[in-house]
Design a protein around this motif. Structure first.
Motif: not given
Length: 605
Positions: A213, A217-218, A220-222, A321, A352, A355-357
Motif C-alpha cells: 500500500d 491507499d491507506l 482512502a481506506r480509512y 496499520e 476500521r 470491514g469499514r471505517a
C-alpha cells in the motif's frame, strides 16, 4: 611445489568453487577458511586471525556507518529528487545525470547502498517517462561499479590493494590517485550506456509495480482527511517552553505533525522528538480545525492550510496499520483512551472495524478483536511498533517507508562530517581509518545516526569475507605460492614487456572476479602484481592500480558484484544480458587501463 603449497591451493580451489555455486554464503565460506588454516598447520592462530586486526576492516565498517548517516538524513534521497527535476522528459539527460549522480555518491559511500536507494527512484522515473526499467537498471549498476574507480575509499578492493603496498614497504596511494582513471572510464561508460541501453529491449512503460500500500491507499481506506493546518505560536502562549508530550489539545484528538522553525538562513520543517520544546514564533502543523475553541486558550494563530503534509514530509513522517489481536488488553477500550502518543510516540488517525471505517468521530468507539487502526508518527516510532508490545500487531509499512529519512533535519551536519572526513583523508593529517572513525562519531554526536542504526548499517558479511580471505595472501606468500605465480607470469609474458603484463594482470583479475567477490580477488592478486613488478624491475604502482581498476570492472555476470544482483530482478535481466552488455565494456576498460595507467604512473618514475 611443496605439500603445504598444494594444501593451500586445494583450500583456495575449494573456496572458489563454493563462491561460484553460492552455497554456503560467502561469509560462511570465509569462516570455514579461517578454521581450516590452523587445523592444517599452514598458519598459526594469530596469523589466521590477523585479518580482523587489519585497519582496513575497521575503515570499511566506519564507512558503512557514514553512508547510513547520509541515507538517514535524506542526503541521498534529495539527490534523487534533484535528478528527477533536472532530467525532465529527456531520456538521454536522465541516463547521464543518473550515472554521474550514482558514481559521485558511490565514491564516498557503499555502492551497494547507493543502488538500493536509487532502485525505487529509477522505477518511478521510468514510469513517468514511459520507458522500461530495463533501459535504466543496467546503467545504474555500471555507474555504481565505476564509482569504485573514483576515490581510494570507494570500494573495499582499493583499500586491500593500498594496504598490500604498505605491507610491502611502499607508500600507499593518495585519496584521489585513482580518480583520473575513473573519470575517463565514467565518461566512456556513459557513452557506452547510451549506446547499449537500446539493445536491452523491454516493453515501454513496463513496470514491476508494488503489492504494498501507499499513503494514498491507506488514507482512502480509512477515510482520513489529509489536510492539516499551520498555526503560529504567539507571544504569551502557554505552549512556549512546553515539551511535546505536555501539549494538551483537549478532546479534539489533535496532534503535532511537525514544526516550522527558522534554522540558519531559512525556515525548516522537521518532525518532533518527545523532548522537543515549543518556542515563540514556531509554526505548528496540526490536524486541527481552524475554528477549534482550543486555539484561543493555547495562543495559536491559524495561518493557513498545509495540504498533503504526509506527502511533503514522507521521508520523516510515516503511517502504518496496527491490528488488535483477540487476546489484547486493548479489546473493549475506547480509541480515545489508548494513549499511544506517550507510550509509543504515535497517534491514531483512523480506524476500521467490521470491514469499514466509521463515518463519524471514532474516539469513543470501543475496540473489538480484529479492529485495525491507522497510526502516524516518525518512521523510527513506526519501526519500533513491530516489536514493541503484544497489545497489537503492526502490518507492513507503506511503500513510502523505503525512502524514509528520520534524521532529515541533521542533513547539514551529516554533510559537514563527510566533508571533514574527505579533507582529513586528502591531506593525510591522520590515517584514513581515524578520519573515517571521526566522521562516524560526528554522525552520532550530531544525531544523524543512532547506535542501533549504526550497527545495522555495517555489512558484517563483507567484513568477515575480507578478514577470512586475507590469510590466503599470507599463506601463499609463506608457502612460496606468490613466488611461483610471479615466476610463471614473468616466464610467459615478461619478455613482452610491462604493458603486456598489465594486460595479463587485468584479465586475470577480471576473470577470477567472475567467480569470486572482487574483494577476495584483490586480496589474491595484489601481492602477485606487486611481486611481478619487483621481478621486472619496475614501479609497483601501475601494477597495483591495474588490479584496483580490474577488481571494480565486475560488469560481466550478475554474481560478480552485489550491485548487479540488486538490479537483476527490477530490471528483469537474465544472465546473458550482463554478458552481452558487460563483456565488451570490460574489454574497453582493459584497453584504457593498459594505455592510460603508465602515462600517469610511469614504470620508471
Amino acid at each position: 611445489m611443496t605439500p603445504d603449497l598444494l594444501l593451500v591451493l586445494a583450500l583456495l580451489v575449494a573456496v572458489v568453487v563454493l563462491f561460484g555455486i553460492g552455497r554456503p554464503r560467502l561469509d560462511v565460506v570465509a569462516l570455514l577458511a579461517i578454521v581450516a588454516f590452523p587445523l592444517t598447520g599452514v598458519l598459526s592462530v594469530p596469523e589466521t586471525l590477523a585479518g580482523f586486526a587489519d585497519p582496513n576492516v575497521i575503515l570499511i565498517a566506519a564507512l558503512f556507518v557514514v553512508g547510513e548517516g547520509l541515507s538517514r538524513t535524506g542526503v541521498t534521497y534529495r539527490l534523487g529528487d534533484w535528478l528527477a527535476a533536472k532530467s525532465g522528459s529527456s531520456r538521454t539527460r536522465l541516463i547521464v545525470l543518473l550515472m554521474v549522480t550514482v558514481a559521485g555518491l558511490g565514491a564516498v559511500m557503499s555502492s551497494t547502498g547507493v543502488v538500493a536507494i536509487f532502485i525505487p527512484v529509477v522505477m518511478s522515473l521510468a514510469s513517468r517517462l514511459g520507458m522500461s526499467p530495463r533501459r535504466l537498471m543496467m546503467p545504474l549498476s555500471m555507474a555504481a561499479l565505476i564509482s569504485g574507480m573514483l576515490t581510494l575509499i570507494a570500494t573495499a578492493p582499493n583499500l586491500v590493494v593500498d594496504a598490500e603496498l604498505a605491507r610491502q614497504g611502499a607508500d600507499g596511494f593518495g585519496f584521489f590517485s585513482v580518480t583520473p582513471f575513473g573519470l575517463v572510464i565514467l565518461a566512456l561508460g556513459i557513452g557506452y550506456a547510451l549506446f547499449a541501453q537500446r539493445f536491452l529491449g523491454g516493453v515501454e512503460a513496463d513496470e514491476t509495480g508494488s503489492a504494498r500500500d501507499s499513503f494514498d491507499d491507506l488514507f482512502a481506506r480509512y477515510g482520513v482527511d489529509r489536510r492539516a493546518g499551520r498555526y503560529r505560536v504567539e507571544p504569551g502562549s502557554p505552549l512556549i517552553g512546553a515539551t511535546i508530550p505536555a501539549v494538551d489539545f483537549g478532546t479534539t484528538g489533535a496532534f503535532i505533525l511537525g514544526i516550522e522553525r527558522k534554522r540558519f538562513w531559512r525556515r525548516t520543517t522537521f518532525l518532533i522528538a518527545p523532548d522537543t520544546s515549543v518556542r515563540r514564533g514556531d509554526t505548528l502543523i496540526l490536524d486541527l480545525a481552524p475554528d477549534a475553541p482550543t486555539l484561543g486558550r493555547l495562543g495559536l494563530d491559524y495561518v493557513g492550510t498545509s495540504d498533503r503534509v504526509f506527502d511533503d514530509h514522507a521521508r520523516q513522517l510515516g503511517v502504518v496499520e496496527i491490528v488488535v489481536p483477540p487476546d489484547s488488553p486493548l479489546v473493549g477500550r475506547a480509541v480515545g483512551d489508548l494513549r499511544l502518543r506517550p507510550t509509543h510516540d504515535v497517534t491514531v488517525l483512523g480506524m476500521r472495524q467490521g470491514g469499514r471505517a466509521p463515518e463519524s468521530d471514532f474516539a469513543d468507539r470501543r475496540l473489538r478483536a480484529g479492529a485495525a487502526l491507522l497510526v502516524a508518527g516518525d518512521w523510527e516510532a513506526i519501526r519500533r511498533l513491530g516489536d514493541a508490545t503484544r497489545d497489537f500487531v503492526a502490518l507492513a509499512p507503506p511503500s513510502e517507508s523505503d525512502e524514509s529519512a528520520p534524521a532529515a533535519a541533521r542533513a547539514p551536519f551529516a554533510l559537514l562530517s563527510l566533508a571533514l572526513m574527505i579533507v582529513l583523508m586528502v591531506t593525510g593529517v591522520v590515517p584514513n581509518v581515524i578520519a573515517a572513525l571521526i566522521a562516524a562519531l560526528l554522525m552520532g554526536a550530531f544525531r544523524a545516526i543512532d547506535m542501533a542504526s549504526a550497527y545495522r548499517a555495517i555489512h558484517w558479511p563483507t567484513l568477515l569475507l575480507i578478514a577470512g580471505m586475507l590469510p590466503f595472501a599470507e599463506a601463499l606468500k609463506a608457502t612460496g605460492g606468490i613466488d611461483l605465480a610471479v615466476g610463471g607470469l614473468t616466464a610467459a609474458f615478461g619478455g613482452a614487456g610491462p604493458y603486456a603484463m598489465l594486460a595479463v594482470l587485468f584479465a586475470a583479475t577480471a576473470i577470477i572476479g567472475l567467480f569470486v567477490s572482487n574483494t577476495a580477488t584483490a586480496v589474491l592478486m595484489a601481492p602477485v602484481a606487486i611481486a611481478a613488478a619487483g621481478a621486472m624491475g619496475v614501479s609497483p604502482y601501475p601494477f597495483a592500480m591495474t588490479v584496483m581498476l580490474a577488481a571494480s570492472a565486475a560488469f560481466v555476470t550478475p554474481v560478480s558484484s552485489p550491485v548487479n544482483m540488486l538490479v537483476m530482478e527490477p530490471g528483469r535481466y537474465r544472465f546473458g544480458d550482463f554478458v552481452r552488455i558487460g563483456a565488451p565494456f570490460t574489454v574497453i576498460v582493459l584497453m584504457v587501463s593498459v594505455l592510460l595507467v603508465p602515462v600517469l604512473l610511469p614504470f620508471h618514475p
